[in-house]
Design an enzyme around this catalytic site. Structure first.
Site, short mmCIF file in Angstrom:
data_model
loop_
_atom_site.label_atom_id
_atom_site.label_comp_id
_atom_site.label_asym_id
_atom_site.label_seq_id
_atom_site.Cartn_x
_atom_site.Cartn_y
_atom_site.Cartn_z
CG ASP A 1 -47.36 43.02 8.88
OD1 ASP A 1 -47.43 42.61 9.30
OD2 ASP A 1 -46.82 43.33 7.42
CG HIS B 1 -45.72 37.89 17.71
ND1 HIS B 1 -44.20 38.34 17.84
CD2 HIS B 1 -45.99 37.91 18.13
CE1 HIS B 1 -43.97 37.74 18.60
NE2 HIS B 1 -44.69 36.81 19.26
O1 F6P Z 1 -46.79 37.28 13.01
C1 F6P Z 1 -47.91 36.15 13.19
C2 F6P Z 1 -47.61 34.85 13.19
O2 F6P Z 1 -48.38 34.04 13.14
C3 F6P Z 1 -46.21 34.18 13.59
O3 F6P Z 1 -46.62 33.95 15.10
C4 F6P Z 1 -45.83 32.90 12.90
O4 F6P Z 1 -44.31 32.77 13.33
C5 F6P Z 1 -45.93 33.82 11.59
O5 F6P Z 1 -46.83 34.41 11.59
C6 F6P Z 1 -46.12 32.36 10.18
O6 F6P Z 1 -47.02 31.88 10.68
P1 F6P Z 1 -47.20 30.71 10.62
O7 F6P Z 1 -46.97 29.88 12.00
O8 F6P Z 1 -49.29 30.39 10.81
O9 F6P Z 1 -46.83 29.92 9.65
#
Ligand code: F6P
Length: 472
Positions: free
Chosen positions: A361, A153
């Site tokens: 991003d 992602h």
């Molecule tokens: O977009 C990348 C990401 O790590 C996703 O996997 C996740 O949902 C989001 O950012 C939020 O991050 P975290 O799970 O570290 O709060």
């Protein structure tokens, strides 16, 4: 296709799903038999080896607990202090602590041991994000021969940044254990190919490294999207309209410039505030005519670099307020808290400018959601970083280099003064792109590729794969 098993670090909770991804994957799972698997969110002294399955609003979710020590090494440590900054080309913000890698692998192995007993021969496994790169290796070590896909992602790093990551070769070998690796954008696939085609020929000791054999792994861009039709509807619901009306009362005639981001250094928030400051400094006529609303829910705040970004932003916001605010006019509002989707949909609809300027991003779903929520008769303008994956599909946004705050300030000026005809023409193309790249299409294309009509190849167990690796 057999059952679908989705694996991610976080699992869906009760109540409305927070993001487009959770909504979409939930939808995919309702169309296939299967389950979701991941971390329970709980830290315990002695995790049970078996996963606990729970019905969450019709979704079967298997979860495991982690120890505090392992979670720190795996999540705050290797995933978010090494992989995240390196993949976002911020090596200056990486903290390299060697022992975190062991914790990262331990957690991946723990996921695999708890998941393996629940896997049937025809199941298709779809693993999400950088926390779980080694999962296929760990599952194949336990004998799983299923089709396995991985979706990244976040952006894939350039070769130099990749080489700065401890154990990068093992991580790349882990990727080669998947049948399909999906990336957000073509630039990520290009960076990956750059690694695959020119692998480092030697270690420090001068002995050759075994090159990674990617011949059984397909790597392709599958740009993720939102559910534009759902967001378009949401933007006119009573909950969204309530937010619009409250804001309209406060703003009166001022044009709203809106930013919505996790409080993360990759989002370019200090640069964004600086660009806004320049807009006000260079164009006195905009003072009292515009208002910047930055929504930034705190994120990963146990990590020093995140705390520092938060402090920097506090100081910058204070500076802009001190410089431009009047007793009866404030140039900006900065809220450090998360809002639900209906309120955000209302804000997106009201905004004259969606300011989405990450330094780097994977995709940026805020850009998609902003586009989907616009009023077709009077749409706002998307100012978008050229370093977001979204820039590959939203060519009709005003694309900016977020490091160049003069350029962003100028794009803001153009956006605020853009005639209605041009706003409409640009928005129509953007909305078409948002629909083409909807999250439904994303999941469909990925799964079609992962599960070809003939069922695809069955991978031999890992020890056989190792023999196939060539020595450089
Ligand atoms: O977009 C990348 C990401 O790590 C996703 O996997 C996740 O949902 C989001 O950012 C939020 O991050 P975290 O799970 O570290 O709060």
């Amino acid at each position: 296709m057999g059952r679908l098993i989705i694996v991610s670090n976080r699992t869906p909770g009760k109540g409305p799903a927070a993001g487009g991804l959770a909504v979409a994957l939930r939808k995919v799972l309702t169309e296939h038999e299967g389950f979701w698997f991941g971390w329970s969110g709980k830290l315990v002294e002695k995790p049970e080896p078996e996963a606990v399955f729970e019905d969450i609003e019709g979704l079967n979710v298997g979860k495991i607990d982690l120890t505090q020590h392992d979670h720190h090494a795996y999540y705050a440590g290797f995933s978010n202090s090494i992989l995240w900054p390196s993949f976002h080309l911020r090596l200056d913000l990486a903290t390299i602590e060697g022992h975190w890698y062991e914790g990262y692998r331990r957690v991946n192995a723990q996921f695999a041991r708890a998941l393996k007993p629940h896997i049937q021969a025809d199941d298709v496994i779809w693993v999400h994000d950088y926390h779980l790169i080694p999962l296929a290796t760990e599952l194949r070590n336990l004998g799983a021969r299923n089709r396995m896909g991985f979706y990244l992602h976040i952006p894939f790093p350039t070769v130099d940044a990749l080489y700065a990551i401890p154990h990068h070769n093992e991580l790349m070998r882990d990727l080669s254990r998947y049948d399909l690796v999906g990336m957000q954008a073509e630039r990520d696939v290009t960076a990956f190919r750059d690694f695959a085609d020119h692998q480092a020929p030697a270690t420090l000791s001068g002995s050759p490294l075994r090159t990674v054999d990617f011949s059984n792994t397909e790597v392709k861009a599958f740009p993720i999207g939102s559910d534009p039709d759902a967001f378009a509807k949401l933007a006119t619901t009573p909950a969204a309209t309530k937010m619009v009306k409250r804001m309209q009362r406060l703003l009166e005639e001022q044009a709203l410039i809106l930013g919505v981001d996790r409080l993360d250094y990759s989002k370019g928030l200090p640069q964004r505030v600086e660009a806004y400051e320049k807009l006000l400094a260079n164009n006195a006529n905009f003072r009292r005519q515009v208002h910047l609303l930055q929504v930034a829910p705190p994120s990963r705040d146990s990590i020093k670099e995140y705390q520092e970004t938060s402090d920097t932003l506090d100081a910058m916001v204070g500076r802009v307020m001190g410089h431009f605010a009047e007793p009866d006019w404030q140039p900006l509002t900065y809220v450090k808290r998360a809002y639900g989707q209906p309120s955000l949909a209302g804000l997106y609809r009201l905004a004259r400018v969606g300011l989405v300027t990450p330094l780097r991003d994977g995709m940026n779903l805020v850009a998609h959601e902003f586009v989907a929520c616009q009023d077709p008769e009077d749409p706002g303008v998307l100012v978008l970083s050229r370093f977001a994956g979204a820039a590959e599909i939203f060519e009709d946004a005003l694309l900016v280099n977020p490091f160049d705050t003069d350029e962003t300030a100028e794009a803001l000026r153009l956006a605020l003064q853009m005639p209605l005809d041009e706003r409409r023409t640009r928005w129509e193309t953007l909305m078409q792109a948002a629909k083409t790249h909807s999250v439904d299409n994303w999941a469909k294309h990925f799964l079609e590729q992962l599960t070809p009509a003939d069922g695809g190849n069955k991978r031999p167990p890992v020890r056989d794969v190792l023999n196939l690796d060539t020595v450089a």
